[in-house]
Design a protein around this motif. Structure first.
Motif, PDB file in Angstrom:
ATOM      1  N   ARG A  72      -4.395 -10.042 -10.028  1.00 41.98           N
ATOM      2  CA  ARG A  72      -4.094  -9.777  -8.965  1.00 41.98           C
ATOM      3  C   ARG A  72      -4.559 -10.575  -8.091  1.00 41.98           C
ATOM      4  NH1 ARG A  72      -5.084  -4.739 -10.710  1.00 41.98           N
ATOM      5  NH2 ARG A  72      -4.302  -2.440 -10.044  1.00 41.98           N
ATOM      6  N   HIS A  75      -8.399  -8.918  -4.082  1.00 39.39           N
ATOM      7  CA  HIS A  75      -8.910  -7.681  -5.347  1.00 39.39           C
ATOM      8  C   HIS A  75      -8.641  -7.460  -6.888  1.00 39.39           C
ATOM      9  CE1 HIS A  75      -9.470  -5.518  -0.993  1.00 39.39           C
ATOM     10  NE2 HIS A  75      -7.589  -6.196  -0.825  1.00 39.39           N
ATOM     11  N   ARG A 112      -8.732   3.146  -5.940  1.00 37.27           N
ATOM     12  CA  ARG A 112      -8.997   2.077  -6.860  1.00 37.27           C
ATOM     13  C   ARG A 112     -10.118   1.010  -6.048  1.00 37.27           C
ATOM     14  NH1 ARG A 112      -7.963  -3.336  -7.832  1.00 37.27           N
ATOM     15  NH2 ARG A 112      -7.977  -4.764  -9.480  1.00 37.27           N
ATOM     16  N   GLY A 147      -7.198   1.082   1.474  1.00 42.46           N
ATOM     17  CA  GLY A 147      -7.674   0.844   2.423  1.00 42.46           C
ATOM     18  C   GLY A 147      -9.024   0.242   2.052  1.00 42.46           C
ATOM     19  N   ARG A 358       2.449  -6.468   5.552  1.00 41.47           N
ATOM     20  CA  ARG A 358       1.976  -5.532   3.796  1.00 41.47           C
ATOM     21  C   ARG A 358       2.934  -4.781   3.497  1.00 41.47           C
ATOM     22  NH1 ARG A 358      -3.006  -2.058   4.479  1.00 41.47           N
ATOM     23  NH2 ARG A 358      -3.148  -2.802   2.159  1.00 41.47           N
ATOM     24  N   TYR A 362       3.314  -6.163  -0.749  1.00 45.10           N
ATOM     25  CA  TYR A 362       3.190  -5.356  -1.524  1.00 45.10           C
ATOM     26  C   TYR A 362       3.293  -5.076  -3.347  1.00 45.10           C
ATOM     27  CZ  TYR A 362      -1.236  -5.087   0.109  1.00 45.10           C
ATOM     28  OH  TYR A 362      -2.471  -4.716   0.938  1.00 45.10           O
ATOM     29  N   GLN A 366       4.147  -6.869  -7.244  1.00 53.21           N
ATOM     30  CA  GLN A 366       3.577  -6.702  -8.335  1.00 53.21           C
ATOM     31  C   GLN A 366       5.261  -6.906  -9.013  1.00 53.21           C
ATOM     32  OE1 GLN A 366       1.718  -4.821  -8.345  1.00 53.21           O
ATOM     33  NE2 GLN A 366       0.996  -4.005  -6.720  1.00 53.21           N
TER      34      GLN A 366
HETATM   35 FE1  HDE Z   1      -3.875  -6.155   0.813  1.00 54.89          FE
HETATM   36  N1  HDE Z   1      -2.971  -7.118  -0.924  1.00 54.89           N
HETATM   37  N2  HDE Z   1      -2.961  -7.404   1.713  1.00 54.89           N
HETATM   38  N3  HDE Z   1      -4.641  -5.775   2.770  1.00 54.89           N
HETATM   39  N4  HDE Z   1      -5.504  -5.456  -0.248  1.00 54.89           N
HETATM   40  C1  HDE Z   1      -3.317  -6.266  -2.054  1.00 54.89           C
HETATM   41  O1  HDE Z   1      -1.283  -5.898  -3.521  1.00 54.89           O
HETATM   42  C2  HDE Z   1      -1.945  -8.578   1.698  1.00 54.89           C
HETATM   43  C3  HDE Z   1      -4.830  -6.088   4.016  1.00 54.89           C
HETATM   44  C4  HDE Z   1      -5.554  -4.066   0.062  1.00 54.89           C
HETATM   45  O2  HDE Z   1      -6.597  -1.932  -6.046  1.00 54.89           O
HETATM   46  C5  HDE Z   1      -2.358  -7.316  -2.993  1.00 54.89           C
HETATM   47  O3  HDE Z   1      -0.954  -5.117  -5.132  1.00 54.89           O
HETATM   48  C6  HDE Z   1      -1.563  -8.697   2.612  1.00 54.89           C
HETATM   49  C7  HDE Z   1      -5.568  -4.958   5.046  1.00 54.89           C
HETATM   50  C8  HDE Z   1      -6.592  -3.122  -1.141  1.00 54.89           C
HETATM   51  O4  HDE Z   1      -4.782  -2.607  -6.442  1.00 54.89           O
HETATM   52  C9  HDE Z   1      -0.977  -7.931  -2.382  1.00 54.89           C
HETATM   53  C10 HDE Z   1      -1.902  -8.887   4.074  1.00 54.89           C
HETATM   54  C11 HDE Z   1      -5.411  -4.653   3.759  1.00 54.89           C
HETATM   55  C12 HDE Z   1      -5.860  -4.023  -2.581  1.00 54.89           C
HETATM   56  C13 HDE Z   1      -1.382  -7.777  -0.406  1.00 54.89           C
HETATM   57  C14 HDE Z   1      -2.933  -8.053   2.460  1.00 54.89           C
HETATM   58  C15 HDE Z   1      -5.138  -4.067   2.854  1.00 54.89           C
HETATM   59  C16 HDE Z   1      -5.186  -4.207  -2.052  1.00 54.89           C
HETATM   60  C17 HDE Z   1      -2.693  -8.321  -4.118  1.00 54.89           C
HETATM   61  C18 HDE Z   1      -1.944  -8.732   5.601  1.00 54.89           C
HETATM   62  C19 HDE Z   1      -7.266  -2.545   3.764  1.00 54.89           C
HETATM   63  C20 HDE Z   1      -6.097  -3.437  -3.882  1.00 54.89           C
HETATM   64  C21 HDE Z   1      -2.615  -7.199  -5.877  1.00 54.89           C
HETATM   65  C22 HDE Z   1      -0.189  -8.402   5.633  1.00 54.89           C
HETATM   66  C23 HDE Z   1      -5.720  -1.574   5.104  1.00 54.89           C
HETATM   67  C24 HDE Z   1      -5.347  -3.053  -4.143  1.00 54.89           C
HETATM   68  C25 HDE Z   1      -1.516  -6.147  -4.942  1.00 54.89           C
HETATM   69  C26 HDE Z   1      -5.516  -2.122  -5.161  1.00 54.89           C
HETATM   70  C27 HDE Z   1      -4.385  -5.826  -2.711  1.00 54.89           C
HETATM   71  C28 HDE Z   1      -1.284  -8.469   0.153  1.00 54.89           C
HETATM   72  C29 HDE Z   1      -3.762  -7.800   4.504  1.00 54.89           C
HETATM   73  C30 HDE Z   1      -6.236  -3.785   1.397  1.00 54.89           C
HETATM   74  C31 HDE Z   1      -1.422  -9.600  -2.295  1.00 54.89           C
HETATM   75  C32 HDE Z   1      -0.327 -10.222   2.738  1.00 54.89           C
HETATM   76  C33 HDE Z   1      -5.158  -5.467   5.806  1.00 54.89           C
HETATM   77  C34 HDE Z   1      -7.381  -2.271  -1.223  1.00 54.89           C
HETATM   78  O5  HDE Z   1       0.044  -7.224  -2.240  1.00 54.89           O
END
Ligand code: HDE
Length: 710
Positions: A72, A75, A112, A147, A358, A362, A366
């Motif tokens: 990833r 994360h 996770r 989250g 987001r 996501y 993938q």
């Molecule tokens: Fe993520 N984030 N994120 N994020 N995020 C990913 O998706 C992204 C954000 C969070 O255990 C990625 O599958 C963008 C906030 C968790 O598999 C990716 C933005 C929050 C996890 C991605 C955010 C998160 C990710 C990388 C701003 C809390 C791990 C791999 C717009 C609410 C999930 C994947 C797991 C993972 C993008 C901001 C939480 C790249 C573009 C806000 C817990 O898609």
């Protein structure tokens, strides 16, 4: 405790477990061909070259060569577990989702936890946000609540995410540092992007170095909507509250844990579940009626703001329990795909610009991580309800979809699969009224970047504030450019001047009187300079006590790890008195001795040693106990590492108990200077030790132990 379980019996249990899967199975190739030799390649003679013909070698090596998938981008480092969610009360007045209305349901979940910045193999105790991603396998389809363990995010618009992540990841020229925010590029970005300051001060707090995944809160962060049967919308924020309370380690421990056991959190989660100490969180919601959307002094759509619980209380509506470890890390934890876009009727999105981004990102990620559009067919990603539609083919299609039609509408298949009416559970987006210009800008209502970091800081206990000052000093101390540190000092002074003064002292710098205006990213290149926002600070709440870990739960010692320091001749009577009580309360006891194997107590019973002192560290335990016994203590006194072990536990404000001759060992350490400390218990009741351990730490000790040279 079991005095002498042998390694042999553990080996047998492992064998039984593994044997079950493979019983009566013959070794074959992927084509089912029975294999006769998997140790030697096909060669032209005993010492000859390997033959191209060797299809067995090629299959084995090719599979190995492609074992990894891209980690990833954020994360990457994570650990997961299975469990279930139960609803306490229906909230049908807010939501029509089955998971929120049917109190007889048990909804399976897969959760996770992760760090954000580090690579897949990075250590668990990095100072970082933790991911808290929950996949609910509901009867209406899968809902993912993706989250974090902090209630706000760094940035307000998805457009800034690549900049944020590029700044915190290892610097691109030399790939340094790994899993650490303490470097120039991160602070260059933060000091120019004031919207980050709120999440950033949380990262400087103890929340960023949790004791365990099981002792963290979780937050959906964004404001979502709940939609009821009448189609009415309420705004909602989601909260996970851990039954064990919110607890952290100190930074000194974090640094040492990363060396002593870089899998500390992963192991902790796994071991707790294997031992039946199932982690539990209650799900809470903060509800804001539609008509109160503009009632607050911050914007509900701004993900850098929380709604203080003192303003909108959290209503607890259900509980999640994790009770099963994954069976295969890659197949489950690595391949699980969370998408904020996975929702079910009764839940909907708002226009939070971060959430909106987001929803794209996501699914997109993938495709490259899991190799194509069929990642929903991977077992961990499959919904528990069947899926039927006209999407076909693509990389890794594993299903043989039958029939002549793959389009809608059709008559050849009688119009099937048919669409669902809203009343039958068909998803229908909330009909939000929109009448707007198309613009590339940010709302003025997102412009206050200082009030909430200041509220957070004001709400903390003095020891939490000290930890924050230490964290800023450490992080900025690792930066090479004074002008970056000075920009940060000025910004911190806008949050709290006392805090900034403390940090400035540690850095040996002055807080500048002013800095060049922080670049406001709401403004594009064509904006007029006078439109830039000066720091604003409002006080709509003096303090929010729920933000402080000092006000968390301190009830249970379940699964807390207690090191018992022993050598031959330790007092069985003291040991048994203490350990019986601790184990009854659910603590995990580990015997630490000068050597591995066994030790013999003063009643001539053999006890299995859990760790030789050489192989373990004080930072891996929550508390320590010395049962005494003159022969044992005389031996322990001669081993410097036991003295260090005790001093270090003391320095980290942990509970320490000693009985009988154990006091002699205490007298060899720095602990002896502080015997009036409430968490240093010499010849006291086991129950007092239980109480001290339940308090997690005696933080009052913190200021007194700075001189301890460990
Ligand atoms: Fe993520 N984030 N994120 N994020 N995020 C990913 O998706 C992204 C954000 C969070 O255990 C990625 O599958 C963008 C906030 C968790 O598999 C990716 C933005 C929050 C996890 C991605 C955010 C998160 C990710 C990388 C701003 C809390 C791990 C791999 C717009 C609410 C999930 C994947 C797991 C993972 C993008 C901001 C939480 C790249 C573009 C806000 C817990 O898609």
């Amino acid at each position: 405790m079991e005095p002498n379980p042998s390694n042999e019996s553990k080996k047998i249990t492992d064998l039984e477990k593994n044997y079950k899967n493979l019983e009566n199975k013959t070794f074959t190739t992927n084509q089912g061909l029975k294999v006769n030799d998997t140790n030697n390649s096909l060669k032209s003679g005993e010492r000859g070259s390997t033959l191209l013909e060797d299809f067995l070698l090629r299959e084995k090596i090719t599979s190995f060569d492609h074992e990894r998938i891209p980690e990833r981008i954020v994360h990457a480092r994570g650990s997961a577990a299975h469990g279930y969610f139960e609803l306490y009360n229906s909230i049908e007045q807010y939501s029509k989702a089955g998971i929120f209305t049917d109190i007889n349901r048990i909804t399976p979940v897969f959760v996770r936890f992760s760090t954000v910045a580090g690579s897949k193999g990075s250590p668990d105790l990095a100072r970082d946000v933790r991911g808290f991603a929950v996949k609910f396998y509901t009867e209406e389809g899968t809902w993912d609540l993706v989250g974090n363990n902090m209630p706000i995010f760094f940035i307000q618009d998805a457009m800034k995410f690549p900049d944020l992540i590029h700044s915190v990841k290892p610097e691109p020229n030399r790939e340094i540092p790994q899993a650490a925010s303490a470097h120039d590029t991160f602070y260059d970005f933060v000091s120019h992007t004031t919207e980050t300051l709120h999440n950033h001060i949380w990262v400087m707090s103890d929340r960023a170095i949790p004791r365990s995944f099981r002792m963290m809160e979780g937050f959906g962060i964004h404001t979502f909507r709940l939609i009821n049967n009448k189609g009415d919308s309420h705004f909602v924020k989601f909260h996970w509250k851990p039954k064990l309370g919110v607890h952290s380690v100190t930074w000194d421990e974090a640094v040492k844990i990363n060396g002593a056991d870089s899998d500390f959190h992963r192991r902790d989660l796994w071991d707790a579940i294997e031992a039946g100490h199932y982690p539990e969180w209650e799900l809470g919601i903060q509800i804001v009626p539609q008509e109160d959307e503009f009632k607050f002094e911050f914007d509900l759509l701004d993900p850098t703001k929380l709604i203080p619980e003192e303003m909108v209380p959290v209503q607890i509506i259900g509980k999640m329990t994790l009770n099963k470890n994954p069976e295969n890390f890659f197949a489950e934890t690595e391949q699980v795909a969370f998408l904020p876009g996975h929702i079910v009727p009764g839940i909907d999105f708002t226009n939070d610009p971060l959430l909106q981004g987001r929803l794209f990102s996501y699914r997109d990620t993938q495709l490259s991580r899991l190799g194509g559009p069929n990642f929903h067919q991977i077992p961990i990603n499959r919904p528990i309800v069947p899926s039927h539609n006209n999407q076909r083919d693509g990389m890794m299609q594993t299903e043989i979809v039958k029939g002549q039609t793959a389009y809608f509408p059709n008559s050849l298949t009688g119009g099937c699969p048919h669409l669902a009416k809203i009343a039958e559970g068909g998803f229908h987006s909330y009909e939000e009224r929109i009448d707007a210009k198309k613009i590339r800008n940010r709302s003025e209502s997102f412009n206050d970047h200082f009030s909430q970091p200041a509220l957070f800081y004001r709400s903390l206990a003095h020891w939490e504030k000290q930890h924050i000052a230490d964290a800023y000093t450490f992080e900025l101390g690792k930066c090479n450019h004074d002008y970056i540190k000075e920009r940060m000092l000025w910004l911190i002074s806008q949050i709290d001047n006392t805090l900034a003064t403390q940090v400035a002292k540690g850095l040996g710098l002055e807080i500048p009187k002013t800095i060049e205006q922080p670049i406001n990213h709401a403004i594009g290149a064509d904006a007029e300079i006078d439109k830039q926002q000066p720091p604003k600070k409002k006080i709509y709440l003096e303090v929010a006590p729920t933000l402080s870990q000092a006000n968390t739960k301190f009830e249970s010692i379940e699964s807390r790890k207690v090191a018992v320091l022993v050598s031959d001749g330790f007092s069985m009577k003291n040991f048994k008195n203490m350990v019986d009580v601790l184990e009854k309360e659910g603590a995990v006891i580990k015997l630490i001795a000068p050597h591995g194997g066994q030790v013999i107590c003063d009643e001539n019973i053999k006890h299995k040693v859990d760790a030789a002192i050489m192989t373990t560290e004080s930072v891996l335990f929550d508390a320590l106990y010395i049962p005494g016994g003159i022969k044992s203590i005389e031996k322990l006194k001669t081993e410097g590492k036991f003295i260090k072990f005790i001093n270090e536990a003391f320095m980290h404000c942990k509970a320490i108990a000693a009985d009988g001759d154990g006091e002699d060992l205490i007298n060899k350490t720095f602990v002896s200077d502080f015997k009036d400390d409430i968490a240093v218990l010499i010849n006291q009741k086991a129950e007092s030790f239980v109480n001290a351990l339940a308090k997690h730490r005696n933080w009052e000790r913190m200021d007194n132990v700075k001189h301890i040279p460990v």
